[in-house]
Design a protein around this motif. Structure first.
Motif, short mmCIF file in Angstrom:
data_model
loop_
_atom_site.label_atom_id
_atom_site.label_comp_id
_atom_site.label_asym_id
_atom_site.label_seq_id
_atom_site.Cartn_x
_atom_site.Cartn_y
_atom_site.Cartn_z
N ASP A 335 0.83 -1.21 0.00
CA ASP A 335 0.00 0.00 0.00
C ASP A 335 0.86 1.26 0.00
O ASP A 335 0.42 2.33 0.42
N GLY A 336 2.10 1.13 -0.44
CA GLY A 336 2.99 2.28 -0.46
C GLY A 336 2.84 3.10 -1.73
O GLY A 336 1.83 3.06 -2.42
N ARG A 337 3.91 3.84 -2.05
CA ARG A 337 3.89 4.67 -3.25
C ARG A 337 4.02 3.79 -4.48
O ARG A 337 4.87 2.91 -4.55
N GLY A 338 3.19 4.05 -5.45
CA GLY A 338 3.25 3.31 -6.70
C GLY A 338 4.34 3.85 -7.61
O GLY A 338 5.10 4.75 -7.25
N ALA A 365 3.52 -6.09 -13.57
CA ALA A 365 3.70 -5.26 -12.38
C ALA A 365 3.23 -3.85 -12.69
O ALA A 365 3.34 -3.38 -13.82
N GLY A 366 2.70 -3.18 -11.69
CA GLY A 366 2.26 -1.81 -11.89
C GLY A 366 1.49 -1.30 -10.69
O GLY A 366 1.33 -2.00 -9.67
N ASP A 367 1.02 -0.07 -10.81
CA ASP A 367 0.27 0.56 -9.72
C ASP A 367 -1.10 -0.10 -9.55
O ASP A 367 -1.73 -0.52 -10.53
N ARG A 368 -1.53 -0.18 -8.32
CA ARG A 368 -2.87 -0.71 -8.02
C ARG A 368 -3.89 0.41 -8.13
O ARG A 368 -3.59 1.57 -7.84
N PRO A 369 -5.14 0.08 -8.53
CA PRO A 369 -6.17 1.13 -8.65
C PRO A 369 -6.40 1.88 -7.34
O PRO A 369 -6.61 3.09 -7.36
N GLY A 370 -6.33 1.19 -6.22
CA GLY A 370 -6.58 1.84 -4.94
C GLY A 370 -5.33 2.41 -4.30
O GLY A 370 -5.37 2.85 -3.14
N GLY A 371 -4.21 2.40 -5.01
CA GLY A 371 -2.96 2.88 -4.45
C GLY A 371 -2.03 1.73 -4.13
O GLY A 371 -2.45 0.63 -3.79
N GLY A 372 -0.76 1.99 -4.22
CA GLY A 372 0.22 0.96 -3.93
C GLY A 372 0.75 0.33 -5.21
O GLY A 372 0.50 0.80 -6.33
#
Length: 387
Positions: A335-338, A365-372
């Motif tokens: 849940d950190g910085r994407g 791999a990549g950013d999650r929609p909800g952050g992270g």
């Protein structure tokens, strides 16, 4: 009682040998009692002989003991061989000969192929002499009965030799797999150590500059000097916390013989205390994994956890290993910085993707929609050969 007898179910005993033994054993008894004319003493002797053969079969070891001859169980293959050979004298009508061949194979498994070959020579010689002396047959008849036994015994010995070679190669492969695991962990720790040097070195460099500024401002601008000292103090606290996180991440990892999901769970647990809440779960029935597939999964989880440690904004990391038919999916999410808010250049995505493709899988791999940030590896249960 059942727990005490569990050691009788020897996992090293080939299943085909077990089936052949009991089929021939029953046939030996049925044919002998149907065709022979028995006296009470003869029937009793044959029954005792059969019971001895069955009991010894259950007790037989099927692996060479480590560092010794195996005590009393090490002598059982020879006793079993003699017991099967004795069936020819107590009235088996020669149906028992397959049992003798199984006994020769057992000698090869427990002692050596060379010992089993010597046993074949002794058995053949004893059979040849017994046909001449005990049954009063001529040399041609004795030869006709002995030669097939030698041929079939040699065939069984060849099969036993192949199985022993396969066992040796499997044991060697397991040792190499363990070594590769150790080297993988060592490689990762070396990379983490270099990054720890850069991270803490940056803090120490800024602290040094702040203290030099404080020394320069101490008489002309006291307030500015105290600001520099406070900044150096804050950076020292941050550097100390960073060092503690790295030390916990670099602590020795003892897998204690675990493989598959258990090894991955142990790896996740080893990151406890780094300032992150780490969770890991296995979904579905876990089949045995091929070594190449297992190493890719291990590496992906290791990279994901290490990456999360390097980003102080992450508070939680979760790992999920899911089995679905012929595929296995590993997802590592934090849940950190994407990627959009922080560089992830050291994550090693090209190397991980290449490893996944080598076994017939994919990695994204990549950013999650909800952050992270999230890494997803989807691999086959059985690695595909490289083309």
């Amino acid at each position: 009682m059942l727990r005490r007898l569990a050691w009788l179910r020897d996992p090293d005993r080939p299943m085909l040998f077990n089936v052949v033994f009991w089929v021939v054993f029953v046939a030996t008894g049925v044919v002998a009692y149907a065709l022979e004319t028995w006296t009470p003493s003869g029937a009793t002797a044959f029954a005792v002989n059969l019971a001895l053969v069955a009991t010894l079969w259950l007790l037989l070891p099927w692996r060479r003991p480590d560092g010794g001859r195996g005590g009393w169980r090490g002598a059982l293959p020879i006793v079993f061989l003699l017991a099967t050979f004795a069936l020819g004298f107590t009235g088996s009508a020669e149906v028992h000969q397959l049992l003798t061949l199984l006994a020769v194979a057992n000698v090869a498994f427990v002692h050596s192929v060379r010992t089993a070959a010597a046993v074949i020579g002794c058995v053949a010689s004893a059979m040849f002499v017994s046909v001449l002396v005990v049954f009063h047959r001529d040399v041609l008849n004795a030869t006709a009965q002995t030669v097939p036994v030698i041929v079939f015994a040699s065939f069984v010995l060849g099969m036993a030799s192949a199985v022993l070679e396969a066992r040796r190669r499997r044991a060697e492969a397991q040792r190499l797999l363990a070594r590769v695991r150790e080297l993988t962990v060592a490689q990762e720790r070396a990379r983490m150590g270099a990054e720890m040097h850069d991270s803490i070195g940056h803090h120490l460099t800024v602290i040094k500059l702040s203290l030099e500024n404080a020394e320069r401002f101490r008489t002309r601008r006291p307030e500015a000097a105290w600001d520099e000292v406070r900044q150096a103090k804050e950076l020292a606290v941050a550097a100390l916390a960073d060092a503690r996180r790295w030390v916990r991440a670099l602590r020795p990892l003892a897998l204690e013989g675990r493989v598959g999901g258990a090894a991955l769970e142990r790896l996740a647990t080893s990151f406890d205390g780094t300032g992150l809440a780490v969770s890991f779960e296995v979904v579905g029935d876990e089949p045995p994994l091929e070594p190449d597939v297992e190493l890719v999964l291990y590496r992906v989880l290791q990279e994901g956890l290490t990456n999360a440690v390097r980003h102080a904004d992450a508070r939680q990391v979760s790992g999920t290993l899911a089995f679905d038919g012929e595929r296995v999916v590993l997802v590592v999410a934090d849940d950190g910085r994407g990627r959009a808010h922080g560089a992830r250049g050291g994550f090693g995505l090209p190397s991980l993707a290449e490893r996944a493709r080598a076994v017939g899988g994919t990695l994204s791999a990549g950013d999650r929609p909800g952050g992270g940030f999230e890494v997803r590896a989807e691999l086959p249960i059985r690695a595909k050969a490289a083309t």
